[in-house]
Each structure stands twice: as structure tokens, then as C-alpha cells.
Design a protein around this motif. Structure first.
Motif, short mmCIF file in Angstrom:
data_model
loop_
_atom_site.label_atom_id
_atom_site.label_comp_id
_atom_site.label_asym_id
_atom_site.label_seq_id
_atom_site.Cartn_x
_atom_site.Cartn_y
_atom_site.Cartn_z
N ALA A 35 -3.24 5.09 0.20
CA ALA A 35 -3.80 4.82 -1.13
C ALA A 35 -3.45 3.40 -1.53
O ALA A 35 -2.30 2.99 -1.41
CB ALA A 35 -3.25 5.81 -2.14
N TYR A 36 -4.44 2.65 -1.96
CA TYR A 36 -4.20 1.29 -2.45
C TYR A 36 -4.50 1.26 -3.95
O TYR A 36 -5.60 1.61 -4.38
CB TYR A 36 -5.07 0.27 -1.72
CG TYR A 36 -4.79 -1.14 -2.18
CD1 TYR A 36 -3.69 -1.83 -1.69
CD2 TYR A 36 -5.60 -1.77 -3.12
CE1 TYR A 36 -3.39 -3.10 -2.13
CE2 TYR A 36 -5.31 -3.05 -3.55
CZ TYR A 36 -4.21 -3.71 -3.08
OH TYR A 36 -3.91 -4.97 -3.50
N ASP A 37 -3.52 0.86 -4.74
CA ASP A 37 -3.64 0.78 -6.19
C ASP A 37 -4.07 -0.64 -6.55
O ASP A 37 -3.27 -1.57 -6.50
CB ASP A 37 -2.29 1.13 -6.83
CG ASP A 37 -2.31 1.14 -8.34
OD1 ASP A 37 -3.19 0.49 -8.94
OD2 ASP A 37 -1.42 1.78 -8.92
N HIS A 38 -5.36 -0.78 -6.91
CA HIS A 38 -5.88 -2.11 -7.23
C HIS A 38 -5.28 -2.64 -8.53
O HIS A 38 -5.12 -3.85 -8.68
CB HIS A 38 -7.41 -2.06 -7.37
CG HIS A 38 -8.09 -1.78 -6.07
ND1 HIS A 38 -8.30 -2.74 -5.11
CD2 HIS A 38 -8.60 -0.63 -5.57
CE1 HIS A 38 -8.93 -2.20 -4.07
NE2 HIS A 38 -9.11 -0.91 -4.32
N GLY A 39 -4.94 -1.76 -9.47
CA GLY A 39 -4.34 -2.18 -10.73
C GLY A 39 -2.96 -2.77 -10.56
O GLY A 39 -2.62 -3.78 -11.18
N GLU A 40 -2.16 -2.17 -9.69
CA GLU A 40 -0.79 -2.63 -9.44
C GLU A 40 -0.72 -3.59 -8.23
O GLU A 40 0.35 -4.13 -7.95
CB GLU A 40 0.12 -1.44 -9.17
CG GLU A 40 0.25 -0.49 -10.35
CD GLU A 40 1.08 -1.08 -11.48
OE1 GLU A 40 2.03 -1.84 -11.20
OE2 GLU A 40 0.76 -0.77 -12.64
N THR A 75 0.86 -1.17 0.00
CA THR A 75 0.00 0.00 0.00
C THR A 75 0.90 1.22 0.00
O THR A 75 2.01 1.18 0.53
CB THR A 75 -0.89 0.01 1.25
OG1 THR A 75 -1.62 -1.22 1.30
CG2 THR A 75 -1.87 1.16 1.25
N THR A 76 0.44 2.30 -0.59
CA THR A 76 1.22 3.53 -0.61
C THR A 76 0.61 4.52 0.35
O THR A 76 -0.59 4.71 0.37
CB THR A 76 1.25 4.13 -2.03
OG1 THR A 76 1.82 3.16 -2.90
CG2 THR A 76 2.09 5.38 -2.07
N SER A 77 1.44 5.17 1.14
CA SER A 77 1.02 6.19 2.08
C SER A 77 1.57 7.53 1.62
O SER A 77 2.72 7.61 1.23
CB SER A 77 1.55 5.87 3.48
OG SER A 77 1.40 6.95 4.34
N THR A 78 0.74 8.56 1.65
CA THR A 78 1.18 9.89 1.25
C THR A 78 0.97 10.83 2.41
O THR A 78 -0.11 10.87 3.00
CB THR A 78 0.36 10.38 0.04
OG1 THR A 78 0.51 9.44 -1.00
CG2 THR A 78 0.82 11.73 -0.41
N THR A 79 1.98 11.60 2.74
CA THR A 79 1.89 12.61 3.79
C THR A 79 2.36 13.93 3.21
O THR A 79 3.34 13.96 2.49
CB THR A 79 2.78 12.24 4.99
OG1 THR A 79 2.39 10.96 5.46
CG2 THR A 79 2.65 13.26 6.10
N PHE A 80 1.65 15.01 3.52
CA PHE A 80 2.16 16.30 3.06
C PHE A 80 2.17 17.32 4.18
O PHE A 80 1.36 17.29 5.07
CB PHE A 80 1.41 16.83 1.83
CG PHE A 80 -0.02 17.22 2.06
CD1 PHE A 80 -1.04 16.37 1.74
CD2 PHE A 80 -0.34 18.48 2.56
CE1 PHE A 80 -2.36 16.74 1.92
CE2 PHE A 80 -1.66 18.86 2.74
CZ PHE A 80 -2.66 17.97 2.43
#
Length: 158
Positions: free
Chosen positions: A151-156, A5-10
Motif C-alpha cells: 500500500a502506498y499512501d500518497h497523502g503521507e 511504502t507500507t506492506s501488509t501481510t496477514f
């Protein structure tokens, strides 16, 4: 196959994207955070190529705006502020104040406001009769501002 899973923080002026190795599924993650106040799960359950590629989860917003009529409540780590005004103007102000320069992260949502606008906000746009009884007293606007999103990328499958 290993899933990530990808995590994004800003933070103002900086966007950081990290890949999470060996995560739990988005649904399992939401089961663990779903009872937290202001958690959300934007689930792409209908998986079609080109559509609904990502699911997004978040919790612990750094700011919450809630409105009812012209009563506006803002809550952040420093406390609660109540004021009166136009909810749309207040939301416009907050979106501008917390705007992040667009970065090409490959992820379509890296954080920001998640919430809803209720039908009764129409009274701030045009004059319509108000003939219904407000028996559940939900806020007319409710948004959490999130500086961290999973964010979870179902395609990848990561």
C-alpha cells in the motif's frame, strides 16, 4: 524527501503491517511485477484531498477462482480443483472462509480478493435473453486472493 511504502501481510488471526524504507515508486514497482501472473495495481492517479489517497499492488495470490457459466476452477499451491455450481455461492463461501478479523491498521485495504465480475453473471441473478456471441471467452468471474499487499499512501508519501 524520502518516500516509504507500507506492506501488509496477514495469516489467519494475525495482521502485520511493516513500513518499507526507501522503496521504489508504485509505478516502478508495478513495472517490475506487472508481467507476473495475477499481479494487480489499483492506482490512485487522480489525487484529490479526501479521495484516492492510496495505491495498492499485489502479486502471487494464494488462491484464484475463475468461472464460466456454472464451471468453477479453483487454483492454489496444492493444485487445481474443477467443479460445478453457482459462482456467487462459491465466492461467498471463499470470502467467509478467508475472512480476517477487522483491525485498525489505518490502511483501508490490507489484503483479500481482487478481481472482476462480468456482466454475463446476470444469468445467475435473473432470467434475461442471451443474444450475444461469446467470441473472446473471458471468464465471467476472476478473483485472486492475496495475503500480501503493498500500500502506498500518497497523502503521507510513504
Amino acid at each position: 524527501m524520502m518516500q516509504t511504502t507500507t506492506s501488509t501481510t496477514f495469516v489467519p488471526g494475525k495482521v502485520e503491517v511493516r513500513e518499507i524504507k526507501n522503496p521504489i515508486s508504485p509505478l516502478a514497482l508495478f513495472r517490475s511485477i506487472g508481467s507476473l501472473p495475477n499481479s494487480f495495481f489499483l492506482d490512485s492517479a487522480l489525487l484529490r484531498k479526501g479521495l484516492s489517497r492510496y495505491s495498492f499492488l499485489g502479486w502471487e495470490p494464494f488462491l484464484v477462482i475463475k468461472t464460466k457459466g456454472n464451471e468453477i476452477t479453483l487454483r492454489d499451491s496444492s493444485g487445481v480443483v474443477q467443479k460445478q455450481g453457482n459462482p456467487f455461492e462459491e465466492l461467498r463461501h471463499l470470502l467467509k472462509a478467508f475472512q480476517v478479523e477487522e483491525r485498525d491498521t489505518g490502511i483501508p485495504f490490507i489484503g483479500g480478493a481482487v478481481g472482476y465480475l462480468a456482466y454475463d453473471l446476470c444469468h445467475f441473478i435473473e432470467h434475461l435473453p442471451s443474444s450475444t456471441l461469446d467470441d473472446i471467452e473471458f471468464p465471467e468471474m476472476y478473483f485472486g486472493f492475496y495475503d500480501s499487499v503493498v500500500a502506498y499512501d500518497h497523502g503521507e508519501k510513504r
